[in-house]
Design a protein around this motif. Structure first.
Motif, PDB file in Angstrom:
ATOM      1  N   ARG A  51       0.837  -1.126   0.018  1.00 18.65           N
ATOM      2  CA  ARG A  51      -0.056  -0.005   0.105  1.00 18.65           C
ATOM      3  C   ARG A  51       0.944   1.221  -0.216  1.00 18.65           C
ATOM      4  NH1 ARG A  51      -4.888  -2.188   0.762  1.00 18.65           N
ATOM      5  NH2 ARG A  51      -5.215  -3.839   2.046  1.00 18.65           N
ATOM      6  N   GLY A  52       0.167   2.406  -0.353  1.00 16.24           N
ATOM      7  CA  GLY A  52       0.918   3.527  -0.493  1.00 16.24           C
ATOM      8  C   GLY A  52       1.819   3.784  -1.654  1.00 16.24           C
ATOM      9  N   SER A  53       2.488   4.875  -1.636  1.00 13.70           N
ATOM     10  CA  SER A  53       3.443   5.333  -2.834  1.00 13.70           C
ATOM     11  C   SER A  53       4.699   5.109  -2.564  1.00 13.70           C
ATOM     12  CB  SER A  53       3.149   6.676  -3.184  1.00 13.70           C
ATOM     13  OG  SER A  53       3.418   7.321  -2.026  1.00 13.70           O
ATOM     14  N   GLY A  54       5.084   3.836  -1.989  1.00 14.83           N
ATOM     15  CA  GLY A  54       6.618   3.657  -1.527  1.00 14.83           C
ATOM     16  C   GLY A  54       7.345   3.563  -2.612  1.00 14.83           C
ATOM     17  N   GLY A  55       6.812   3.156  -3.642  1.00 13.88           N
ATOM     18  CA  GLY A  55       7.583   2.936  -4.875  1.00 13.88           C
ATOM     19  C   GLY A  55       8.347   1.359  -4.899  1.00 13.88           C
ATOM     20  N   ALA A  56       9.555   1.516  -5.848  1.00 14.03           N
ATOM     21  CA  ALA A  56      10.197   0.135  -6.015  1.00 14.03           C
ATOM     22  C   ALA A  56      10.837  -0.272  -4.785  1.00 14.03           C
ATOM     23  CB  ALA A  56      11.216   0.381  -7.082  1.00 14.03           C
ATOM     24  N   GLU A  57      11.355   0.548  -3.822  1.00 20.20           N
ATOM     25  CA  GLU A  57      11.827  -0.002  -2.538  1.00 20.20           C
ATOM     26  C   GLU A  57      10.935  -0.574  -1.877  1.00 20.20           C
ATOM     27  OE1 GLU A  57      14.192   1.684   1.104  1.00 20.20           O
ATOM     28  OE2 GLU A  57      14.496   3.005  -0.632  1.00 20.20           O
ATOM     29  N   ALA A  58       9.762  -0.106  -1.721  1.00 24.13           N
ATOM     30  CA  ALA A  58       8.582  -0.700  -0.514  1.00 24.13           C
ATOM     31  C   ALA A  58       8.305  -2.056  -1.137  1.00 24.13           C
ATOM     32  CB  ALA A  58       7.707   0.159  -0.732  1.00 24.13           C
ATOM     33  N   ALA A  59       7.952  -2.111  -2.685  1.00 13.37           N
ATOM     34  CA  ALA A  59       7.701  -3.421  -3.258  1.00 13.37           C
ATOM     35  C   ALA A  59       8.763  -4.238  -3.004  1.00 13.37           C
ATOM     36  CB  ALA A  59       7.474  -2.926  -4.757  1.00 13.37           C
ATOM     37  N   LEU A  60      10.069  -4.053  -3.095  1.00 14.97           N
ATOM     38  CA  LEU A  60      11.203  -5.084  -2.858  1.00 14.97           C
ATOM     39  C   LEU A  60      11.206  -5.378  -1.452  1.00 14.97           C
ATOM     40  CD1 LEU A  60      14.179  -3.879  -4.797  1.00 14.97           C
ATOM     41  CD2 LEU A  60      12.802  -6.020  -5.438  1.00 14.97           C
ATOM     42  N   GLU A  61      10.756  -4.510  -0.659  1.00 17.26           N
ATOM     43  CA  GLU A  61      10.740  -4.935   1.106  1.00 17.26           C
ATOM     44  C   GLU A  61       9.532  -5.846   1.338  1.00 17.26           C
ATOM     45  OE1 GLU A  61      10.630  -1.313   3.458  1.00 17.26           O
ATOM     46  OE2 GLU A  61      12.660  -0.815   2.724  1.00 17.26           O
ATOM     47  N   GLU A  62       8.461  -5.715   0.429  1.00  9.64           N
ATOM     48  CA  GLU A  62       7.387  -6.181   0.768  1.00  9.64           C
ATOM     49  C   GLU A  62       7.610  -7.745   0.148  1.00  9.64           C
ATOM     50  OE1 GLU A  62       3.534  -7.771   1.852  1.00  9.64           O
ATOM     51  OE2 GLU A  62       4.806  -5.867   2.254  1.00  9.64           O
ATOM     52  N   ALA A  63       8.240  -7.907  -0.915  1.00 14.31           N
ATOM     53  CA  ALA A  63       8.597  -9.283  -1.621  1.00 14.31           C
ATOM     54  C   ALA A  63       9.425 -10.065  -0.995  1.00 14.31           C
ATOM     55  CB  ALA A  63       9.027  -8.904  -3.105  1.00 14.31           C
ATOM     56  N   ALA A  64      10.252  -9.332  -0.271  1.00 15.89           N
ATOM     57  CA  ALA A  64      11.378 -10.128   0.705  1.00 15.89           C
ATOM     58  C   ALA A  64      10.970 -10.718   1.792  1.00 15.89           C
ATOM     59  CB  ALA A  64      12.491  -9.224   1.011  1.00 15.89           C
ATOM     60  N   ARG A  65       9.420 -10.458   1.992  1.00 14.93           N
ATOM     61  CA  ARG A  65       8.925 -11.023   3.378  1.00 14.93           C
ATOM     62  C   ARG A  65       8.202 -12.448   3.035  1.00 14.93           C
ATOM     63  NH1 ARG A  65       5.682  -5.650   4.997  1.00 14.93           N
ATOM     64  NH2 ARG A  65       7.547  -4.555   5.814  1.00 14.93           N
ATOM     65  N   GLY A  66       8.437 -12.901   1.712  1.00 14.01           N
ATOM     66  CA  GLY A  66       7.839 -14.183   1.451  1.00 14.01           C
ATOM     67  C   GLY A  66       8.820 -14.980   0.732  1.00 14.01           C
ATOM     68  N   PRO A  67       8.833 -16.164   0.450  1.00 14.24           N
ATOM     69  CA  PRO A  67       9.659 -17.115  -0.268  1.00 14.24           C
ATOM     70  C   PRO A  67      10.064 -16.386  -1.504  1.00 14.24           C
ATOM     71  CG  PRO A  67       7.612 -18.363   0.392  1.00 14.24           C
ATOM     72  CD  PRO A  67       7.537 -16.910   0.571  1.00 14.24           C
ATOM     73  N   ILE A  68      11.486 -16.543  -1.756  1.00 15.16           N
ATOM     74  CA  ILE A  68      12.050 -15.957  -3.089  1.00 15.16           C
ATOM     75  C   ILE A  68      12.587 -17.258  -3.576  1.00 15.16           C
ATOM     76  CG2 ILE A  68      13.925 -14.563  -3.843  1.00 15.16           C
ATOM     77  CD1 ILE A  68      13.578 -12.943  -1.101  1.00 15.16           C
ATOM     78  N   LEU A  69      12.407 -17.243  -5.142  1.00 14.52           N
ATOM     79  CA  LEU A  69      13.073 -18.380  -5.842  1.00 14.52           C
ATOM     80  C   LEU A  69      13.922 -17.762  -6.735  1.00 14.52           C
ATOM     81  CD1 LEU A  69      12.369 -21.189  -6.560  1.00 14.52           C
ATOM     82  CD2 LEU A  69      10.916 -20.393  -8.561  1.00 14.52           C
ATOM     83  N   VAL A  70      15.297 -18.273  -6.594  1.00 13.40           N
ATOM     84  CA  VAL A  70      16.413 -17.714  -7.326  1.00 13.40           C
ATOM     85  C   VAL A  70      16.476 -18.879  -8.582  1.00 13.40           C
ATOM     86  CG1 VAL A  70      18.893 -17.101  -7.478  1.00 13.40           C
ATOM     87  CG2 VAL A  70      17.336 -16.723  -5.516  1.00 13.40           C
TER      88      VAL A  70
END
Length: 113
Positions: free
Chosen positions: A63-82
Motif C-alpha cells: 500500500r501507499g506510494s513507496g515505489g520500488a523500494e517498498a515493493a522489494l521490501e514487501e517481496a522479501a517477506r515471502g519465499p524468494i525463488l532464485v
C-alpha cells in the motif's frame, strides 16, 4: 576457477537468520559426447525468511506510494525463488516447492541470474 558438487541430497538446507537457503534442484555440468560439448543446468534455490507467516496463495500489493523500494521490501517477506530451471524441470520444481510447503503463488519474488 574450480567448482565442487554440493554434498548431500536435494533439497539441501542451509539454515540462517533472517533467511534460510534451500537448494531445491542442484545444478550440474557434465562432458557430453566428443570434443568440448558440455551438458549443463543451473541450480534452483529457494530463500525463506525466518519470519515467514502461514502459506497463502493470495498476497496484497504493497500500500501507499513507496515505489520500488517498498515493493522489494514487501517481496522479501515471502519465499524468494532464485532461478527456475528450464521448462524440462517444471514438474521437479513444483514437487520441490511442495516439499518445502510452498505453493507457486506463495513465491513473492523470482530472481533470474
Amino acid at each position: 576457477m574450480r567448482t565442487e558438487p554440493l554434498c548431500g541430497a536435494s533439497p539441501l538446507l542451509v539454515p540462517g537468520d533472517p533467511y534460510s537457503v534451500v537448494v531445491l534442484l542442484q545444478g550440474y555440468a557434465e562432458p557430453e559426447g566428443v570434443g568440448d560439448a558440455v551438458r549443463a543446468d543451473g541450480s534452483v534455490t529457494l530463500v525463506l525468511p525466518q519470519t515467514r507467516g502461514p502459506a497463502s496463495s493470495h498476497r496484497e500489493s504493497p500500500r501507499g506510494s513507496g515505489g520500488a523500494e517498498a515493493a522489494l521490501e514487501e517481496a522479501a517477506r515471502g519465499p524468494i525463488l532464485v532461478d527456475t530451471g528450464g521448462p524440462w524441470a517444471r514438474e521437479a520444481l513444483l514437487g520441490a516447492l511442495a516439499g518445502q510447503g510452498v505453493a507457486p503463488g506463495d513465491v513473492t519474488l523470482v530472481v533470474g541470474t
